[in-house]
Structure formats: C-alpha cells, structure tokens
Design an enzyme around this catalytic site. Structure first.
Site, short mmCIF file in Angstrom:
data_model
loop_
_atom_site.label_atom_id
_atom_site.label_comp_id
_atom_site.label_asym_id
_atom_site.label_seq_id
_atom_site.Cartn_x
_atom_site.Cartn_y
_atom_site.Cartn_z
NE ARG A 261 -3.82 -2.36 0.87
CZ ARG A 261 -4.71 -2.55 1.82
NH1 ARG A 261 -4.94 -1.59 2.71
NH2 ARG A 261 -5.38 -3.67 1.91
NE ARG A 276 -2.99 3.77 8.79
CZ ARG A 276 -4.13 3.44 8.19
NH1 ARG A 276 -4.15 3.15 6.91
NH2 ARG A 276 -5.26 3.39 8.88
CD GLU A 348 -10.04 -2.84 8.60
OE1 GLU A 348 -9.75 -3.59 7.66
OE2 GLU A 348 -10.08 -1.61 8.51
CB SER A 351 -12.95 -4.95 5.98
OG SER A 351 -12.65 -3.83 6.78
NE ARG A 389 -4.29 -1.76 11.63
CZ ARG A 389 -5.10 -0.93 11.00
NH1 ARG A 389 -6.40 -1.17 10.97
NH2 ARG A 389 -4.63 0.15 10.40
#
Length: 425
Positions: A261, A276, A348, A351, A389
C-alpha cells in the site's frame, strides 16, 4: 459498476443512495445520454430496415425494367448515414461508461448515512484487559522480546516497514498457518496468486480509476503492472469474462499474500509500530455466489473471521459500517476490530464486505441460471486475517508482569509447543 437500467429507471433512488456515501450525483446528464442513445439506436435500426427493404426490391425492379441505380444510391446514402450514427453512438457509449464507472457502489438500504461517526458496534467478545502492573505497548514488547527489528528495517527500506526476526518471524508464520488451516478445514480453495497485476484487474475490483494513484506501479512493464494492495484484487478477477455453471456456485477461495500500500505509518500514537505500513501479510477470503446466496455467504464469512479471533482468545468487537465508511466498491461492510490496550481503542483486523454485483458487472463475471439465462454473480471478500494488527494485539493483551507474553494455545503447535515468549537477556 451500477446497472445502467437502474439509473435510467430509478434516478432519484440512485441519487439518494449515493448521497448516503457522501456522493453528490446529478442523474440528469446521464439521463440525457441514455435518451440520445435511444434516439440514435432507433435511427440506425430504421436505416437498416429501409436499406434491407430497398435491397430486397432490386430483383423485382429489374424485372419490371425500373431504375435500380436510384435504389443503389439510396442504399449507399443510408449506409453512409449509419456510419456517422454509429460513430456518434460509440461516443455516447464511451461517455456513459466513463460517467458510470467512477460511481461508487450503492450502499445496502439498512446502512446509516454518513461516515465513521455513524458506525455501529453490533457485537463484542471479551473484556478489555485489566493489568495489575504497568503494561508495555507492542513496540516496547516486540523489541524487548527480540521479535521485531524496526531500526534495521528503516535502514534497508525506510519508515513504515519492519523486520520479523527469530521467534517474531515464527509467531507471524504461526498466525498464517493457523488461518490457512482453518480455511482449508472449511472447504475453501487455497490460491497463491501473482503479486503483479494488470490494470484491468484493478478496474474489475473497483479500485480503478478512483484509486489508481494509491498503488505501487512498476515502470518498464508492458502492459503496465501494479503491486497488489490486497489478495482480493487478484481473487475477484479469477473468473473475469467467464460464465460459470450454477452447480459450481458458491465458489470459495482464500489466498496468502503480502499486501503493498502507498499509505504508510504516521507519527500518530494509534498508528505506531506495525499498525500501519507499506507492506503487511494477510490471508484473504473471496466468494462468488448467486444473488440469492449473497446474504448467507456474508454471514458465513463474518462468522469465519469471528471464529479466528475468538480462537486466539482476543477481545474484539464487530462494527457495522455506515454507508460512507464502506469502501468505494462495497455495498456492505462489517469490521472485526481487536482491542489494543496501550491505545485503548479497537483496530480493524478484518473487513468482511459484500460488493453485490458491482465487481461482476465491471469484470463480466456471470453464471447461467436454471432459466438458461446469464446473471451477474455476487462477489464478497473478507480478511481472514491481517496479521500486522493481530500480532500487536497478542503482545499487548497477553503480556505478563515479568515482561513475557503468553502464546495463544491454537498457535503453539506451529511454535514447537512454546507457551511463552520471554525477554531477551
């Protein structure tokens, strides 16, 4: 992609639904284009019918000694007109496609309007950990236990990266093995896809054109390719431009990949360490279903993500996202969020989303129904899970007063039976 017919027949419904996602959609320009398309299609068909009629009349006119040259001239004129009409039609179609392909998916009607502030927790498991000592955050724990090397990662790559080392690498691999084993047990097909994808893959997934600049593109590739931001982008393209037999649905896949990302770590406390980064590991689930099987598939995938987190014994919650917080391509999303004690927030780790037929329309992914007709598939995806995470949550929730960390029981078979991570001496 939204169904053209729905926009044309229910423009106000589409406008109101998109407004829930914060999208200011004016249907009038598209309605005019749809009207123009009908007009020119009618002209083309009318000309073709007249041209065919004239052509069929030639033998009888010849037989009667009539002038066929006038007929040939009229046929030529009609053909020339149609060439111009078809050029105009092609331009209209291009304008319609460009206008519709940028629109986000319509949210399901039961979703609240707005963004994150209107997300709604619908389930909670476990209680936030209460410590009888001064707890450490996951960055401190990872370094004291010798699991993560941030400094050398920054040296060889830059900020927003990390290196798993020793037992840290083993714990990461244990998590991945735990996820893979669970999905295999549940009958999902294991896929290891390429990490370099073509532009059409990004378009079908609904990430392009809107998010085209948020992935890593590789210069010098022909055609141009990008690094996959999530395995969903690959998995949802497996059956692009295919018509699937009804008996093969639902199709259930999962993949392990690193995810790349452009978004990176920040200096904000809640995004420190590995929360992140530019690259992280994830196991991703995708299903292809019929419209009738879509809701059941969604519940199944939510329950699978729940079971993985509960199997680890982590405190977590499920958040039903408001329309504007669902991603561009998704009609519905539930976030599975683990509790991070040092931040006192839930983050999170999965998802689970339903795209309905939005991605299938973009990628022409269809199935042949019992009626013999083709229908668009519904596609769903869910993280199962993202480790970057889960790893911090394990360290923080299961830390002990002596600085050690208890390893979840389900991971111990993959850790050689080890029960605790202990500080380096």
């Amino acid at each position: 992609m939204i169904d053209y017919k729905l926009i044309e027949e229910k423009p106000e419904y589409v406008k109101e639904a998109l407004a829930k996602k914060g999208w200011d959609f004016d249907p009038e320009p598209l309605l005019k284009l749809f009207g123009d398309r009908r007009t020119y299609l009618s002209k083309v068909e009318s000309n073709k019918a007249e041209r065919n009629r004239l052509s069929k009349s030639v033998p009888s006119v010849k037989k009667e000694g009539g002038d066929v040259q006038a007929i040939f001239a009229e046929v030529k004129k009609l053909s020339s007109e149609n060439e111009e009409y078809e050029k105009t039609l092609a331009e209209i179609e291009r304008s319609i496609k460009e206008s519709v392909e940028v629109l986000p998916n319509l949210p399901d009607p039961d979703l609240a309007a707005g963004y994150k502030e209107n997300n709604h927790p619908i389930y909670r498991f476990g209680e936030p950990t209460k410590f009888g000592f001064a707890p450490k955050n996951h960055v401190e724990l990872a370094e004291s236990l010798g699991l993560i090397d941030y400094k050398r990662a920054a040296k060889i790559s830059g900020t927003g990266t990390w290196i798993y080392t020793g037992l840290g690498a083993q714990l990461e691999w244990a998590l991945l093995n735990y996820f893979v084993s669970a999905h295999l047990r549940d009958g999902y097909t294991f896929i290891l896809p390429p990490h370099l994808l073509n532009e059409e893959s990004g378009f079908t997934a609904g990430q392009f054109p809107k998010f085209k600049n948020e992935v890593f593109w590789l210069d010098g590739t022909e055609p141009e390719k990008f690094l996959l931001p999530t395995a969903e982008t690959a998995l949802v393209n497996l059956h692009r431009n295919e018509i699937l037999p009804l008996k093969e649905l639902p199709k259930k896949y999962f993949a392990y990949t690193p995810c790349y990302r452009r978004e990176a770590g920040s200096y904000r406390t809640e995004e420190r360490g590995m929360v992140r980064g530019y690259q992280f590991n994830k196991v991703e689930m995708v299903q292809y279903t019929t419209e009738d099987g879509s809701d059941a598939a969604f519940e199944e995938m939510v329950n699978k993500a729940k079971a993985l987190v509960e199997g680890l014994g982590l405190a977590y919650q499920i958040d039903k996202l408001a329309a504007g917080d669902c991603s561009h391509s998704m009609a519905r999303t539930y976030d599975i969020e683990v509790y991070i004690p040092s931040m006192n927030i839930y983050k999170e780790v999965s998802s689970v989303s339903n795209a309905r037929d939005y991605q299938a329309r973009r990628g022409m992914i269809r199935y042949r129904g019992e009626d013999g007709k083709t229908h668009y598939c519904h596609t769903l995806n869910g993280s199962g899970l993202a480790t970057s995470r889960v790893f911090p949550a394990i360290l923080e929730q299961f830390q002990q007063a002596d600085g050690s960390v208890r390893i979840p029981e389900v991971l111990r078979p993959y850790m050689g039976g080890l029960e605790y991570l202990t500080p380096k001496k």
